[in-house]
Design a protein around this motif. Structure first.
Motif: not given
Length: 83
Positions: A33-37, A11-16, A64-67
């Motif tokens: 891959v999550g939503p833009e938010s 799962v791709f997520e923002i953060g550490d 999202a589509e680029t990720a």
């Protein structure tokens, strides 16, 4: 995420979170891959409880589509699938 799966789930997520380079993925790979938010914390916790490994794509927040395209390209590069 509740579907049975034998392989590596990411799962791709923002953060550490860890880099894709640290993974030793199996030949079967499932990517979320999550939503833009971004994912809600409860969503990522649920995925982690089902065996998903949290990873990051880098310091930038992508659409999202680029990720999803970026993730597949990086994974193929790490696995040696790109010429």
């Amino acid at each position: 995420i509740a579907q049975p799966f034998t392989g590596t789930s990411v799962v791709f997520e923002i953060g550490d979170t860890q880099s894709l380079r640290t993974l030793s993925p199996s030949p079967k790979l499932r990517v979320a891959v999550g939503p833009e938010s971004g994912w809600h914390e409860s969503e990522t916790q649920d995925m982690k409880s089902k065996g998903f490994i949290p990873c990051k794509l880098g310091p930038r927040i992508l659409r999202a589509e680029t990720a999803s395209l970026c993730a597949i390209s990086l994974i193929q590069g790490f696995l040696g699938d790109l010429a």
